[in-house]
Design an enzyme around this catalytic site. Structure first.
Site, PDB file in Angstrom:
ATOM      1  N   SER A 877       1.376  -1.212  -0.023  1.00 51.31           N
ATOM      2  CA  SER A 877      -0.021  -0.083   0.089  1.00 51.31           C
ATOM      3  C   SER A 877       1.120   1.122   0.180  1.00 51.31           C
ATOM      4  O   SER A 877      -0.013   1.970  -0.950  1.00 51.31           O
ATOM      5  CB  SER A 877      -0.731   0.156   1.222  1.00 51.31           C
ATOM      6  N   GLU A 878       1.898   0.891   1.440  1.00 54.89           N
ATOM      7  CA  GLU A 878       1.980   2.607   1.094  1.00 54.89           C
ATOM      8  C   GLU A 878       3.585   3.806   0.126  1.00 54.89           C
ATOM      9  O   GLU A 878       3.735   4.232   0.399  1.00 54.89           O
ATOM     10  CB  GLU A 878       2.916   2.709   2.783  1.00 54.89           C
ATOM     11  N   CYS A 879       3.325   2.722  -0.616  1.00 52.92           N
ATOM     12  CA  CYS A 879       4.705   3.384  -1.837  1.00 52.92           C
ATOM     13  C   CYS A 879       3.858   3.947  -2.723  1.00 52.92           C
ATOM     14  O   CYS A 879       4.707   5.106  -2.889  1.00 52.92           O
ATOM     15  CB  CYS A 879       5.345   1.928  -2.702  1.00 52.92           C
TER      16      CYS A 879
END
Length: 963
Positions: A877-879
């Protein structure tokens, strides 16, 4: 009160309705009679979650007074559109194209889309986007692209050009669920409008349920001299007013800080304040009454006398000499150094020498306090269950983490508390906070009755945490070929009023300055401090967008100084095999050279686009950035369980909180893939999630950890089950055979990084190997700037990411496009301050509408299989929200030759920068004063080491961190 009886044609049926014509809105009436597909999000007509069709036209029901609606009007809601066995094409398309994520906005969007297709059966993509923009249909999850895809596809079916079958998922020949576009199991309830979120549960609670409202602080920073509840107690329907003296347990939400270089080891945050307040989101009293309306009316009558204290609206004010420490905590109070390679001062000093091949750029950058802006209200319910346990239902991101924390707050043993995740309308990190659960837990314990709380959007904005604001002075040295020689940074994370989860936010930032590059010599300092704004909390990409704001801009500045193409500048410096991270360890893998080679044609196309004629009065620019994120921490573990049931069924248990990111399909895909040797079909798998009574501790839904950790634990659990089922001849036992032979039918799975050899960052040097996996992303943005106004329009963003093998493309696409939308909002419009009603609404905080996000968005996946990940997958998710905001800032500089150093890049900032350039000046902040000179701090740290090895992790830290 005046009541009126009327007849209205609701979903094709004439219905008699009795309404309070003085007070009720259309949304309130429809929800009261059971049509809870209508959601009340913002409550002020900005978000569109309450959209219904009134005589064929979309209206926002939360602001339409019911008395203004003529009798016999035709009202259409999602409940009247289709059924589970006969879905409308729009509902089918929303499922197929991933339009359903958290699903809270889904009813409003589908009803609005029907209104469009009723009047325009063959819309263009721009027609759809204009319609959603005009009608204020907002979505925080999808980035809008999938919603437009769904409308176009549904319109084709409705025109007879395609059949409904074209909107169904076709199972591949190998019957695999993993690595496909298999639909989310929870999508059906969401497109039908029958999924009950917290506020739907609120209005459907049993008789005897009491309603809560809170008295919030009227001041940002003040001592409390007195609290007078006399008038409030006499208000109609009031049962009790709870103040600090009534709180069971220690009246304490503050948590310990474990970092060796934190000057504070424990901070104080009361559940209910009685001595001082430090932000507008502090609660002073809880009103419990028979109705929500009566509770709210009474809360307004509580009188608080204050002694005002100095208000510090940012860390820059709180760190000045002479500033009064907030709660006695100095700013800064936390420090994390990064000391790598040769002394950087020696390298920077060479820049002034004759014939030196050292070039230097420097700048000061800041990022805003970004609000999460999920549309669901902050809401929770409390009751005692059949076993006598205090039970709290909330949109929790970590049921077991909150069970631990709330039990400590309330003075309970963990076994006495049960936490359940309600169906959730997204959070993006905000639901890591404990405040709402603490308020409801206190009220339930005091009243010994079921209680329920629903906050307004403005109240939610006050009580929940935000991405911390940040400030950074950064300096870069390169040779004339663009090779990085040295980097220095002095960075601070403004954590607001309370350093909740501080280490998980600011320490991570130390990983991400020039993260994707070979950065041999670093002297950097990350600090943490306070202000009187909302406290910081988790937000997708925690720590990385703040640090990339300076790192990816200063790379761009160097490229322009040296006359090197920005894409080429990055290509020359990206990490290649043998290069080490900022923190002194090898990267987990090295895909960036291949990724950039594949993206280069797209970049060249973007440069050609830039040279084409632009709209008169507009300038075009292209920006590039490279980023990524890390997966989890050294202190993480995940547990799941799986059991065989009669008749060939399997039940899979986990506490992988579903915030809309796809824990439902992630769970199904993982357990189905693990069970494939048995030939199990998806309909034979039941997934049970997110109830601490029945589900093991899978860890929090944060840190890009869930799929990676839950997946590995799932493989372990299924292996144990299948080993037990396996007969000597290689066939497998049935449930009945397992029982007959006395074999257990349920097996636990575990995956842990504790003891794996990973390490926290050294508090002395910042060196360490803190993650089991990482991911990378490349973004290329095309933007246009209107010269007269400074307005920025993003025309396209093309991206490539490597997050390993994709478990489910719809879920990962949702994170990708949603993360991109948040990044564009972060770049151009989003901010939050604890003052003024402006910030109590979505649009007031800069929420992007459909036309603010480009239709031309693409994601390619470079699927490098992870050897230590489940079925080759990593964390995703965070990329997607790590760095693309800087891509926009770099494109602005490319378009009009000015750099925006302080987020967001509002039109007035861009215009002021262009005017300053025209006058021969630079529109840039001076060097920030962040406290003691960072060179001196680093010298003190080097002279006074506190650890020769990572400190032992306590059970509380492991449980609290969760990743």
């Amino acid at each position: 009160m005046i009541f009126r009886k009327g007849t209205y044609t609701i979903n094709g049926v004439d219905r008699m309705v009795i309404s309070d014509i003085e007070n009720e809105t259309l949304a309130q009436v429809l929800r009261r009679i059971g049509l809870t597909s209508i959601k009340i999000g913002c409550g002020v007509g900005q978000c569109g979650t309450c959209t219904v069709l009134l005589d064929g036209s979309p209206v926002r029901a939360c602001t339409r007074k019911f008395k203004s609606i003529p009798e016999y009007s035709k009202i259409e809601t999602l409940e009247g559109l289709g059924t589970a066995s006969n879905l409308h094409p729009l509902q089918l398309a929303w499922i197929k194209y991933g339009g359903v994520q958290c699903g809270f906005c889904t009813p409003g969007f589908i009803v609005s889309a029907k209104g469009l297709l009723d009047v325009n059966p063959k819309p263009t993509r721009q027609d759809v986007r204009d319609w959603f923009t005009k009608n204020n249909n907002l979505c925080r999850c999808t980035g809008y692209k999938q919603l437009v895809d769904a409308v176009i596809a549904a319109a084709e079916v409705m025109r007879g050009e395609k059949t409904k079958d074209s909107l169904l998922f076709e199972m591949p020949g190998d019957k695999r669920v993993y690595n496909t576009h298999y639909p989310r199991p929870a999508a059906l309830g969401k497109v039908l409008g029958v999924t009950d979120y917290g506020d739907d549960i609120d209005i459907k609670m049993p008789p005897g349920t009491l309603h809560m409202a809170l008295k919030w602080s009227d001041e940002m920073h003040a001592n409390i001299l007195s609290i007078d509840t006399t008038e409030a107690e006499a208000m109609p329907g009031v049962v009790k007013i709870i103040t600090a003296k009534d709180v069971p347990g220690p009246n304490e939400m503050g948590n310990p800080l474990f970092h060796p270089r934190s000057l504070v080891k424990q901070f104080h945050q009361p559940v209910l304040c009685d001595k001082e307040v430090n932000r507008l989101g502090d609660a002073i009293a809880i009103v419990v009454a028979d109705t929500r309306k009566n509770a709210r009316a009474a809360a307004k009558k509580i009188k608080v006398e204050y002694e005002k204290l100095p208000v510090y609206k940012s860390y820059l004010e709180a760190c000045l000499p002479g500033a009064v420490p907030i709660m006695g905590i100095p700013s800064p109070f936390g420090f994390q150094p990064v000391i790598k390679g040769e002394p950087t001062a020696d390298i920077f000093d060479k820049a002034g020498e004759p014939a030196s091949d050292v070039h230097v750029v420097e700048g000061s950058f800041s990022s805003s306090r970004q609000p999460h802006l999920s549309l669901e209200p902050e809401t929770a319910q409390g009751f005692y269950d059949e076993d006598g346990r205090l039970t709290l239902a909330y949109k929790t991101q970590g049921p077991h983490l909150h069970q631990l924390m709330i039990s400590m707050i309330l003075g309970l043993d963990q076994s006495q508390l049960r936490v359940i995740e309600s169906p959730t309308g997204a959070s993006f990190g905000a639901a890591m906070g404990v405040e709402t659960l603490a308020y409801v837990g206190v009220a339930t314990m005091v009243m010994k009755q079921p209680v329920t709380l629903t906050c307004t959007f403005e109240e939610k904005q006050r009580v929940t945490g935000k991405r911390p604001a940040s400030f950074c002075n950064s300096k870069l040295a390169c040779d004339s070929s663009g090779k990085i020689l040295a980097h220095e940074f002095d960075f601070v994370s403004d954590l607001g009023a309370y350093p909740w989860g501080a280490e998980g936010v600011y320490v991570k930032s130390a990983r991400f300055s020039l993260n994707p590059y070979n950065n041999p010599n670093i002297r950097g300092l990350v600090r943490a401090g306070l202000s009187n704004n909302s406290q910081a909390t988790a937000y997708r990409g925690a720590g990385s967008p703040e640090m990339y704001t300076s790192g990816e801009q200063i790379m761009d500045m160097m490229a322009r100084k040296l006359g090197i193409d920005p894409f080429e500048m990055r290509y020359r410096n990206i990490a290649r095999p043998g290069d080490l991270t900022n923190n002194g360890y090898p990267f987990k893998f090295y895909p960036l050279e291949d990724m950039m080679n594949k993206m280069r044609p797209d970049y060249e196309d973007a440069l050609k686009w830039k040279k084409e004629p632009a709209t008169p009065g507009w300038k075009r620019g292209v920006g590039v950035c490279v980023g990524g994120y890390h997966v989890s921490t050294p202190a993480d573990k995940s547990e799941v369980s799986v059991e065989i049931d009669p008749n060939g069924f399997f039940t899979y248990y986990n506490a992988w909180a579903d915030q809309g990111q796809g824990a439902d399909i992630g769970s199904l895909a993982l357990v189905h893939e693990a069970l494939r040797p048995l030939g199990v079909t998806p309909d034979k798998i039941r997934v049970v999630q997110n109830d601490t009574k029945t589900c093991p501790n899978t860890g929090i839904a944060a840190g890009s950890r869930s799929h990676f950790f839950a997946g590995n634990a799932t493989r372990d659990a299924v292996k144990k089950l299948m080993d037990a089922m396996r007969k000597e001849d290689g066939t497998y036992r049935t449930y009945e055979e397992m029982v007959a032979e006395g074999l257990p039918t349920r097996y636990e799975g575990l995956f842990s990084t504790i003891g794996s050899g990973l390490s926290q960052l050294s508090p002395d040097t910042g060196m360490g190997d803190p993650m089991p996996d990482q991911n990378f992303i490349i973004n290329i943005a095309r933007i246009e700037v209107e010269e007269a106004t400074g307005k920025v329009k993003v025309s396209a963003v093309h991206s490539m990411a490597d997050v390993g093998v994709i478990g489910n493309y719809l879920a990962v696409d949702g994170q990708a496009y949603g993360g991109l939308m948040h990044s564009l909002g972060f770049a151009l419009s989003e901010n939050y301050y604890d003052e003024g009603k402006k910030y109590g609404t979505p649009l007031g905080c800069g929420f992007p509408k459909c036309n603010d996000i480009p239709d031309d968005m693409t994601f390619e996946y470079h699927e490098t299989p992870r050897g230590n990940g489940p079925f080759g997958s990593g964390g995703a998710s965070e990329c997607f929200q790590s760095v693309c905001h800087v891509c926009v800032l770099n494109a602005i500089a490319d378009a009009v030759g000015v750099r925006i150093y302080e987020l967001p890049a509002l039109p007035e900032k861009v215009k002021a920068a262009m005017e300053a350039k025209a006058a021969g000046r630079e529109y840039a902040p001076g060097k920030y004063y962040l406290g003691q000179d960072y060179h001196e701090v680093l010298e003190d740290i080097e002279a006074n080491p506190v650890a020769t090895k990572p400190a032992k992790l306590s059970d509380i830290e492991i449980a609290r961190a969760g990743h």
